[in-house]
Write an enzyme that holds these catalytic residues in place. Structure first.
Site, PDB file in Angstrom:
ATOM      1  N   HIS A  30      65.082 -55.566 104.630  1.00  0.00           N
ATOM      2  CA  HIS A  30      65.568 -54.195 104.687  1.00  0.00           C
ATOM      3  C   HIS A  30      64.446 -53.252 104.240  1.00  0.00           C
ATOM      4  CE1 HIS A  30      66.660 -55.432 100.459  1.00  0.00           C
ATOM      5  NE2 HIS A  30      66.033 -54.307 100.207  1.00  0.00           N
TER       6      HIS A  30
HETATM    7  P1  TYD Z   1      69.859 -57.016  98.623  1.00  0.00           P
HETATM    8  O1  TYD Z   1      69.133 -55.821  98.106  1.00  0.00           O
HETATM    9  O2  TYD Z   1      70.177 -57.085 100.071  1.00  0.00           O
HETATM   10  O3  TYD Z   1      69.070 -58.338  98.206  1.00  0.00           O
HETATM   11  P2  TYD Z   1      67.582 -58.852  98.295  1.00  0.00           P
HETATM   12  O4  TYD Z   1      66.671 -57.721  98.595  1.00  0.00           O
HETATM   13  O5  TYD Z   1      67.370 -59.420  96.938  1.00  0.00           O
HETATM   14  O6  TYD Z   1      67.580 -59.900  99.353  1.00  0.00           O
HETATM   15  O7  TYD Z   1      71.174 -57.198  97.753  1.00  0.00           O
HETATM   16  C1  TYD Z   1      71.982 -58.312  97.870  1.00  0.00           C
HETATM   17  C2  TYD Z   1      73.370 -57.935  97.341  1.00  0.00           C
HETATM   18  O8  TYD Z   1      73.322 -57.624  95.945  1.00  0.00           O
HETATM   19  C3  TYD Z   1      73.951 -56.719  98.039  1.00  0.00           C
HETATM   20  O9  TYD Z   1      75.332 -56.979  98.257  1.00  0.00           O
HETATM   21  C4  TYD Z   1      73.786 -55.606  97.050  1.00  0.00           C
HETATM   22  C5  TYD Z   1      73.775 -56.297  95.705  1.00  0.00           C
HETATM   23  N1  TYD Z   1      72.880 -55.650  94.729  1.00  0.00           N
HETATM   24  C6  TYD Z   1      73.394 -54.949  93.658  1.00  0.00           C
HETATM   25  O10 TYD Z   1      74.612 -54.836  93.479  1.00  0.00           O
HETATM   26  N2  TYD Z   1      72.517 -54.386  92.770  1.00  0.00           N
HETATM   27  C7  TYD Z   1      71.174 -54.498  92.928  1.00  0.00           C
HETATM   28  O11 TYD Z   1      70.401 -53.963  92.080  1.00  0.00           O
HETATM   29  C8  TYD Z   1      70.660 -55.198  94.062  1.00  0.00           C
HETATM   30  C9  TYD Z   1      69.188 -55.343  94.290  1.00  0.00           C
HETATM   31  C10 TYD Z   1      71.546 -55.767  94.921  1.00  0.00           C
END
Ligand code: TYD
Length: 117
Positions: A30
């Protein structure tokens, strides 16, 4: 190891999260419209792919003396986590799903048009 917002990191830290021992899986996929982040992998290693809509580049993160700053509108992927690795992320804002761009084609179009905010 100590890290100070605005001193060691070029923004005021509002949130810290970490990814622990994520072997065999890739994360990220993302971009953020406004969020700034700094990634460090003080234990173990991982590979971070960054993409600004024009070019892709890989960065190997390993050890506490390395940090990778990611500004707004950069697509990121995290790969090749070593067993037992710890990836710490310092972020400039609280978690906000509205700030995410999760569709690569949408990201590329916005980045190439110079939009995104
Ligand atoms: P995401 O940012 O897509 O994960 P990564 O970049 O680590 O692959 O987040 C994964 C899930 O966790 C998504 O449902 C949102 C949640 N999340 C939070 O609640 N707080 C946070 O600080 C982060 C980074 C994610």
């Amino acid at each position: 190891m100590a890290i100070e917002g605005l001193n060691d990191v070029p923004f005021a830290i509002q949130r810290v999260y970490y990814i622990l021992g994520s072997t065999g899986s890739s994360r990220g996929f993302h971009a953020h419209r406004e969020l700034e982040q700094l990634l460090t992998c003080p234990v173990g290693s991982c590979r971070v792919t960054l993409d600004d809509g024009h070019r892709r580049r890989d960065f190997q993160l390993q050890g506490p003396d390395q940090g990778l700053y990611i500004g707004p509108m950069i697509w990121r992927e995290m790969h090749d986590f070593s067993e037992g690795s710890l990836l710490i992320v310092f972020a400039s804002a609280w978690h906000n799903e509205d700030d995410y761009i999760r569709d690569y084609n949408e990201f590329r179009k916005l980045a190439r048009d110079g939009h995104g905010h």
